[in-house]
Scaffold this active site. Sequence first.
Site, short mmCIF file in Angstrom:
data_model
loop_
_atom_site.label_atom_id
_atom_site.label_comp_id
_atom_site.label_asym_id
_atom_site.label_seq_id
_atom_site.Cartn_x
_atom_site.Cartn_y
_atom_site.Cartn_z
N ALA A 87 0.47 50.69 -9.25
CA ALA A 87 1.18 49.50 -9.78
C ALA A 87 0.30 48.42 -10.22
O ALA A 87 -0.41 47.95 -9.15
CB ALA A 87 2.41 49.07 -8.77
N TYR A 167 -6.19 40.71 -17.26
CA TYR A 167 -6.35 42.09 -16.50
C TYR A 167 -7.66 42.70 -16.22
O TYR A 167 -7.78 43.13 -15.16
CB TYR A 167 -5.69 43.00 -17.88
CG TYR A 167 -5.71 44.46 -17.54
CD1 TYR A 167 -4.76 44.96 -16.60
CD2 TYR A 167 -6.85 45.42 -17.76
CE1 TYR A 167 -4.68 46.24 -16.48
CE2 TYR A 167 -6.74 46.59 -17.81
CZ TYR A 167 -5.57 47.26 -17.00
OH TYR A 167 -5.75 48.57 -16.57
N LYS A 171 -8.16 43.53 -12.33
CA LYS A 171 -8.55 44.69 -12.04
C LYS A 171 -9.91 44.89 -11.26
O LYS A 171 -9.88 45.32 -9.96
CB LYS A 171 -8.77 45.91 -13.01
CG LYS A 171 -7.49 46.17 -13.78
CD LYS A 171 -6.33 46.82 -13.08
CE LYS A 171 -6.40 48.10 -12.31
NZ LYS A 171 -5.31 48.67 -11.79
N PRO A 194 -10.46 54.76 -14.32
CA PRO A 194 -10.33 55.79 -15.53
C PRO A 194 -10.58 55.05 -16.91
O PRO A 194 -10.54 53.83 -16.72
CB PRO A 194 -8.78 55.94 -15.54
CG PRO A 194 -8.29 55.41 -14.37
CD PRO A 194 -9.23 54.45 -13.78
N1 NAP Z 1 -3.19 53.53 -19.23
C1 NAP Z 1 -4.55 53.28 -19.09
O1 NAP Z 1 -5.32 53.36 -20.21
C2 NAP Z 1 -5.32 52.66 -18.05
C3 NAP Z 1 -6.86 53.11 -17.88
C4 NAP Z 1 -7.36 52.58 -16.64
C5 NAP Z 1 -6.69 52.05 -15.53
N2 NAP Z 1 -5.32 51.91 -15.63
C6 NAP Z 1 -4.67 51.67 -14.49
O2 NAP Z 1 -3.27 52.92 -14.03
C7 NAP Z 1 -2.48 52.27 -13.64
C8 NAP Z 1 -1.16 52.56 -14.18
O3 NAP Z 1 -1.33 52.23 -15.69
P1 NAP Z 1 -0.25 52.74 -16.59
O4 NAP Z 1 -0.90 52.89 -18.00
O5 NAP Z 1 0.57 53.72 -16.29
O6 NAP Z 1 0.56 51.36 -16.86
P2 NAP Z 1 2.10 50.86 -17.06
O7 NAP Z 1 2.58 51.97 -17.89
O8 NAP Z 1 2.35 49.35 -17.57
O9 NAP Z 1 2.64 50.88 -15.67
C9 NAP Z 1 2.32 49.88 -14.61
C10 NAP Z 1 3.24 50.09 -13.65
O10 NAP Z 1 3.34 48.94 -12.49
C11 NAP Z 1 4.46 48.60 -12.27
N3 NAP Z 1 4.40 47.19 -11.89
C12 NAP Z 1 3.99 45.91 -12.66
N4 NAP Z 1 4.15 44.89 -11.77
C13 NAP Z 1 4.82 45.33 -10.59
C14 NAP Z 1 5.03 44.61 -9.50
N5 NAP Z 1 4.93 43.24 -9.46
N6 NAP Z 1 5.65 45.19 -8.33
C15 NAP Z 1 5.78 46.78 -8.38
N7 NAP Z 1 5.44 47.40 -9.60
C16 NAP Z 1 4.75 46.66 -10.79
C17 NAP Z 1 5.26 48.74 -13.41
O11 NAP Z 1 6.49 48.45 -13.31
P3 NAP Z 1 7.77 47.91 -14.45
O12 NAP Z 1 7.59 49.27 -15.46
O13 NAP Z 1 9.22 47.86 -13.68
O14 NAP Z 1 7.01 47.07 -15.27
C18 NAP Z 1 4.97 50.03 -13.98
O15 NAP Z 1 5.67 51.14 -13.32
C19 NAP Z 1 -2.79 50.68 -13.54
O16 NAP Z 1 -3.10 50.13 -12.34
C20 NAP Z 1 -3.61 50.50 -14.42
O17 NAP Z 1 -4.67 49.18 -14.28
C21 NAP Z 1 -4.63 52.48 -16.84
#
Ligand code: NAP
Length: 328
Positions: A87, A167, A171, A194
């Site tokens: 999250a 962001y 991170k 990632p």
């Molecule tokens: N996608 C990428 O390319 C990528 C690359 C590197 C790292 N990451 C990391 O991987 C993780 C997941 O990314 P993702 O792409 O799946 O992002 P995402 O689809 O935006 O998912 C983010 C999640 O975090 C939750 N969240 C946000 N604020 C919150 C809060 N205050 N309390 C509890 N939950 C909260 C969101 O809930 P809601 O849906 O209710 O807002 C959602 O479930 C993140 O840590 C991101 O930094 C992603």
Amino acid sequence: MDKPLHSTVLVTGCTGHIGSWLVLRLLEKGYSVRAAVLDPEDKQDVQPLLGLAPSLAERLEIVKADLRVKGDFDKVAQGCDGVFHLACPTNFLVEDPQKDVIEPAVQGTLNVLNACVKSSSVKRVIHVSSAAAIRFSGKEVAEQVFDESCWTDVDFCIDNKIPGWPYFVGKTLGEKAAVEFAKEHNLDLVVVNPSIVHGPFLLSNIPNSVKDCLALITGELFKLPFLARMSYIHTDDLVRAFIFLYENPEASGRYICSAVDASITEVVNIISSRYPEFKIPTDLAYLGEPVIHYFDSSKLKRLGFQFNFTLEDMYHDAIKCCKEKGLL
Ligand SMILES: NC(=O)c1ccc[n+]([C@@H]2O[C@H](COP(=O)([O-])OP(=O)(O)OC[C@H]3O[C@@H](n4cnc5c(N)ncnc54)[C@H](OP(=O)(O)O)[C@@H]3O)[C@@H](O)[C@H]2O)c1
């Protein structure tokens, strides 16, 4: 680690792109999953989880927890053997960077880790950081290879207000705080960094990172400089890496998880040869020559992990998913 069939794990960020896919794979492997979401009543948000096959869903428990609320994870972590912490606010455009992104990324992570320590049951935490905590050192070096020794320079991001800086800062500081906390409290913490996550998804809308990768097709041309040179990981390879690291007793420290480094020209070639129905711009000389860089996943591979998917697979799986959901 305990055998999956006897293991309950907490996953945070389950309404997100990666979190929902991870829940699916964990359930398929026999884990029981406690899925932490911001609002279990928001049917649109939890739809990907509600849509899972009943044979899997019987081992799924949806719980409410907010990163911004101190103590919110205490009860939900209790009794769990492990935690996958995903999250994090991922919006690049926010009103108040400190309150909307950096605090939940840093203090929210500490709230989760505190709950793990209090639980006395959690044996390992997989903390999902990002290539964004590695990439932005402020030093543009040609042919740069990023490995686990590289860190983003928070002051450089803030001083130069590089697009997406809240962001990147969240991170980086979140990962540093997690590592320090784990050391202080003797908590077994493994970090994954990632690159951009591309490929299939369970969400009903195109996830942000997939949307970025599809900018040539969707016509969001302002995103093309961002794709000039990019490093990619397939959704399924990434969640397999999370589970692999969770289960591997030898895993420790941070792990870059990135399968492919490519220029936008390679992406143009993939799309135009395989999907001629999409009329994409092909003259991209105006973008100039990108600075070449590579993300090195050798540490993860040395532990025995193998990537299954190419960049072409990522585009194929993402486009197939979009078409099936009527999104392209
Ligand atoms: N996608 C990428 O390319 C990528 C690359 C590197 C790292 N990451 C990391 O991987 C993780 C997941 O990314 P993702 O792409 O799946 O992002 P995402 O689809 O935006 O998912 C983010 C999640 O975090 C939750 N969240 C946000 N604020 C919150 C809060 N205050 N309390 C509890 N939950 C909260 C969101 O809930 P809601 O849906 O209710 O807002 C959602 O479930 C993140 O840590 C991101 O930094 C992603």
